[in-house]
Design a protein around this motif. Structure first.
Motif, PDB file in Angstrom:
ATOM      1  N   GLN A 180       0.645   4.234  -2.592  1.00  0.00           N
ATOM      2  CA  GLN A 180       0.522   5.617  -2.125  1.00  0.00           C
ATOM      3  C   GLN A 180       1.666   6.485  -2.638  1.00  0.00           C
ATOM      4  OE1 GLN A 180      -1.389   6.014   2.023  1.00  0.00           O
ATOM      5  NE2 GLN A 180      -0.483   3.983   2.060  1.00  0.00           N
ATOM      6  N   THR A 181       2.750   5.856  -3.084  1.00  0.00           N
ATOM      7  CA  THR A 181       3.825   6.582  -3.754  1.00  0.00           C
ATOM      8  C   THR A 181       3.494   6.751  -5.239  1.00  0.00           C
ATOM      9  OG1 THR A 181       5.414   5.613  -2.202  1.00  0.00           O
ATOM     10  CG2 THR A 181       6.321   6.601  -4.195  1.00  0.00           C
ATOM     11  N   THR A 191      -6.671  11.427  -7.924  1.00  0.00           N
ATOM     12  CA  THR A 191      -6.227  10.469  -8.932  1.00  0.00           C
ATOM     13  C   THR A 191      -7.292  10.308 -10.012  1.00  0.00           C
ATOM     14  OG1 THR A 191      -7.059   8.728  -7.462  1.00  0.00           O
ATOM     15  CG2 THR A 191      -4.700   9.147  -7.416  1.00  0.00           C
ATOM     16  N   THR A 223       0.839  -1.211   0.000  1.00  0.00           N
ATOM     17  CA  THR A 223       0.000   0.000   0.000  1.00  0.00           C
ATOM     18  C   THR A 223       0.868   1.253   0.000  1.00  0.00           C
ATOM     19  OG1 THR A 223      -0.263   0.279   2.414  1.00  0.00           O
ATOM     20  CG2 THR A 223      -1.780  -1.250   1.310  1.00  0.00           C
ATOM     21  N   ASP A 282       0.508   3.804   7.116  1.00  0.00           N
ATOM     22  CA  ASP A 282       0.561   5.263   7.184  1.00  0.00           C
ATOM     23  C   ASP A 282       1.858   5.695   6.505  1.00  0.00           C
ATOM     24  OD1 ASP A 282       1.388   7.863   8.012  1.00  0.00           O
ATOM     25  OD2 ASP A 282      -0.053   7.782   9.658  1.00  0.00           O
ATOM     26  N   PRO A 283       1.757   6.305   5.317  1.00  0.00           N
ATOM     27  CA  PRO A 283       2.987   6.539   4.537  1.00  0.00           C
ATOM     28  C   PRO A 283       3.935   7.539   5.190  1.00  0.00           C
ATOM     29  CG  PRO A 283       1.112   7.620   3.490  1.00  0.00           C
ATOM     30  CD  PRO A 283       0.560   6.810   4.627  1.00  0.00           C
ATOM     31  N   VAL A 306      -3.595  -0.927   5.185  1.00  0.00           N
ATOM     32  CA  VAL A 306      -2.975   0.325   4.740  1.00  0.00           C
ATOM     33  C   VAL A 306      -1.918   0.836   5.719  1.00  0.00           C
ATOM     34  CG1 VAL A 306      -3.443   2.681   4.040  1.00  0.00           C
ATOM     35  CG2 VAL A 306      -5.108   0.888   3.527  1.00  0.00           C
ATOM     36  N   PHE A 318       1.947  12.889   0.156  1.00  0.00           N
ATOM     37  CA  PHE A 318       1.062  11.785  -0.190  1.00  0.00           C
ATOM     38  C   PHE A 318      -0.362  12.332  -0.336  1.00  0.00           C
ATOM     39  CE2 PHE A 318       4.596   9.762   2.127  1.00  0.00           C
ATOM     40  CZ  PHE A 318       5.027   8.899   1.132  1.00  0.00           C
ATOM     41  N   GLY A 319      -1.171  11.587  -1.078  1.00  0.00           N
ATOM     42  CA  GLY A 319      -2.549  12.032  -1.258  1.00  0.00           C
ATOM     43  C   GLY A 319      -2.700  12.785  -2.563  1.00  0.00           C
ATOM     44  N   PHE A 335      -9.489   1.761  -0.158  1.00  0.00           N
ATOM     45  CA  PHE A 335      -8.652   1.462   1.007  1.00  0.00           C
ATOM     46  C   PHE A 335      -9.349   0.395   1.839  1.00  0.00           C
ATOM     47  CE2 PHE A 335      -5.596   5.157   1.533  1.00  0.00           C
ATOM     48  CZ  PHE A 335      -5.845   5.721   0.291  1.00  0.00           C
TER      49      PHE A 335
END
Ligand code: NAG
Ligand code: NAG
Ligand code: NAG
Ligand code: NAG
Ligand code: NAG
Ligand code: NAG
Ligand code: NAG
Length: 444
Positions: free
Chosen positions: A236-237, A425, A232, A256-257, A254, A421-422, A431
């Motif tokens: 997220q990258t 898209t 994930t 947390d990036p 998921v 991140f975020g 998720f």
């Protein structure tokens, strides 16, 4: 499969033995395929297809050295053909190829047979070329070995137990060894951060879209992806780097990036193993019995009294906790494996050996963190280690040991995603998380 596996997947091996039934092994198979830039598939390993994609080792130098990305596909078997779904099992440090061999058929059955299901090997790992292999000795950590590659040690004010100390010194030594063996410009080591995985994803789909195999697929340039745990983070990258290439993305368990990339790793533990155990009858009795056994391995007491077995006790306790933590990822298959270990521990000492190539995890995670922990002293690491232990007695040492390992990992990733991140898209991403996941719990 999990965000981090320090111990062997052997635990779960009998879940999925089809890899053992294959006529040949993946290493031989991939070595027989000529790398190509156009995603050429060959039947292989029974019902699978294999490809070896020729990509730049470093995307910022496309005229430089090459890397060969091995791919494994479970081909679609029904029409209408709907395209390709990429997958990553997590880790970091897991072989995506091995995971697809073992678990792919089951996973593919969840989303249906109209799509190809494809794993591509992460850089430097498993069947990737080049791969790193610098800590092939898989023996359990023998004890405190102060081969610290020049790092100073002062035990007098130590806040940590023998387990973290031994990780610290062993990993300082291993990190320095890896730097020599795999840290060079054309080696895998500096090219293992997640950004390479993400760029390879795009290269794979570009090659796919320009190849007749994608004929009839709507929007073949859109990337479809199902990633688990660390997978994930890959997604997220990818999303902020290539938002208009996001097709169908499912990100499952998921991470947390920001927490992962910062090197804090404090968001993984908001869960207690015994939440899961407490769902069974006589939970309190079981809990008490576990505590009693763990208490027998009292590190503090052993240290205070200068017992010779203090290190062995610390390693055994941490081994037990890590084992318990890992089986909590897959409680239905894992807890039956934990029970005999606990029983064994009641009568004897522990004996859990480490998994292969632990540097695969470090190479990815420590360079994703921008090596922020490199050269930290044990004292500096101890406070967070203690917080982790307080957050989760069972899983704390597990996460602390990765941070400690990164203190010894000096190979810097040449590339790294440092943006936010975020973002918006092309298509929304799904998720998926649950509250009692021991590595990537849902939290608000
Ligand atoms: C892919 O490349 C190989 C050699 O690199 C070539 O033989 C083959 O024709 C190519 N296939 C396609 C579909 O372009
Ligand atoms: C690209 O790679 C080649 C071959 O390794 C090397 O000679 C060259 O210096 C590299 N260029 C850059 C900009 O790194
Ligand atoms: C690393 O190399 C050693 C020695 O060649 C080999 O025995 C071992 O299997 C390799 N490990 C991995 C993970 O490839
Ligand atoms: C521990 O080591 C650090 C750095 O080497 C040093 O500054 C500090 O005085 C030492 N502490 C003790 C208690 O020896
Ligand atoms: C560790 O050593 C002490 C002192 O010799 C002994 O009493 C204790 O039983 C040992 N503990 C384990 C778990 O072997
Ligand atoms: C400990 O593990 C080693 C290596 O897997 C094995 O050979 C040995 O028999 C084990 N010892 C016990 C007591 O289980
Ligand atoms: C880390 O420590 C080593 C050995 O003391 C030293 O050579 C190196 O310059 C240090 N690197 C960083 C980034 O602090």
């Amino acid at each position: 499969m999990t965000l981090l596996l320090f111990f062997s997947k052997l635990l779960f091996a009998d879940e999925s033995t089809n890899a053992d039934d294959l006529a040949t092994n993946p290493t031989d198979t991939f070595s027989q395929i000529t790398p190509s830039i156009n995603l050429t598939w060959c039947p292989c390993l029974g019902k699978f297809e294999c490809a070896v994609l020729d990509v730049p080792l470093d995307y910022s130098n496309t005229t430089g050295a090459r890397s060969f990305v091995t791919l494994l596909k479970i081909p679609a078997t029904t029409t209408p053909y709907k395209g390709m779904v990429l997958t990553n099992p997590g880790g970091p440090g897991e072989s995506a190829i091995d995971d697809l061999l073992n678990n792919g058929a089951y996973e593919a059955s969840i989303f249906g047979s109209n799509c190809d299901f494809v794993a591509w090997e992460p850089r430097g790992i498993g069947y990737s070329i080049p791969a790193t292999n610098c800590s092939s000795s898989l023996t359990p950590i023998p004890g405190i070995q102060e081969r610290s590659a020049g790092r100073s040690s002062n035990h007098s004010a130590d806040l940590t137990g023998p387990f973290l100390r031994s990780i610290f010194f062993n990993d300082g030594y291993e990190g320095a060894t890896c730097q020599t063996l795999t840290g060079g410009t054309n080696d895998a080591g500096p090219h293992m951060s997640t950004i390479y995985l993400v760029q390879d994803m795009l290269t794979i789909v570009d090659a796919y879209a320009s190849n007749p195999q994608s004929q009839g697929v709507k929007n073949a340039l859109l990337v479809n992806f199902w990633g688990f745990s660390y997978g994930t983070f890959v997604a997220q990258t990818f999303a902020p780097m290539y938002p208009d290439r996001v097709g169908r993305f499912v990100i499952d368990r998921v991470v947390d990036p920001d927490d992962y990339r910062s090197g804090n790793l404090l968001k993984n533990l908001e869960f207690t193993l015994f939440i899961a155990i407490s769902r069974v009858r006589n939970a309190y009795d079981i809990f008490e019995r576990f505590e009693n056994r763990a208490e027998r391995l009292d590190v503090m007491k052993a240290e205070e009294r200068g017992w010779e077995n203090a290190t062995a006790i610390s390693l055994a306790l941490e081994g037990l906790k890590q084992f318990a933590h890992i089986v909590a990822y897959e409680p239905i298959s894992g807890f039956p494996a934990l029970a005999p270990v606990l029983l064994f521990m009641e009568s004897a000492s522990m004996n859990i050996s480490k998994d292969r190539a632990i540097e695969w995890t470090r190479a990815v995670a420590c360079s994703d963190m921008g090596n922020v922990l490199y050269n930290f002293t044990l004292q500096e690491l101890a406070n967070v280690a203690r917080r982790m232990e307080e957050q989760n007695y069972v899983g704390g040492g597990f996460w602390a040991s990765l941070r400690v390992a990164c203190a010894g990992w000096g190979i810097e990733g040449k590339g790294r995603y440092t943006g936010a991140f975020g973002g918006v898209t092309q298509n929304p991403m799904l998720f998926v998380s649950n509250t009692i996941d021991p590595g990537t719990p849902y939290y608000k």
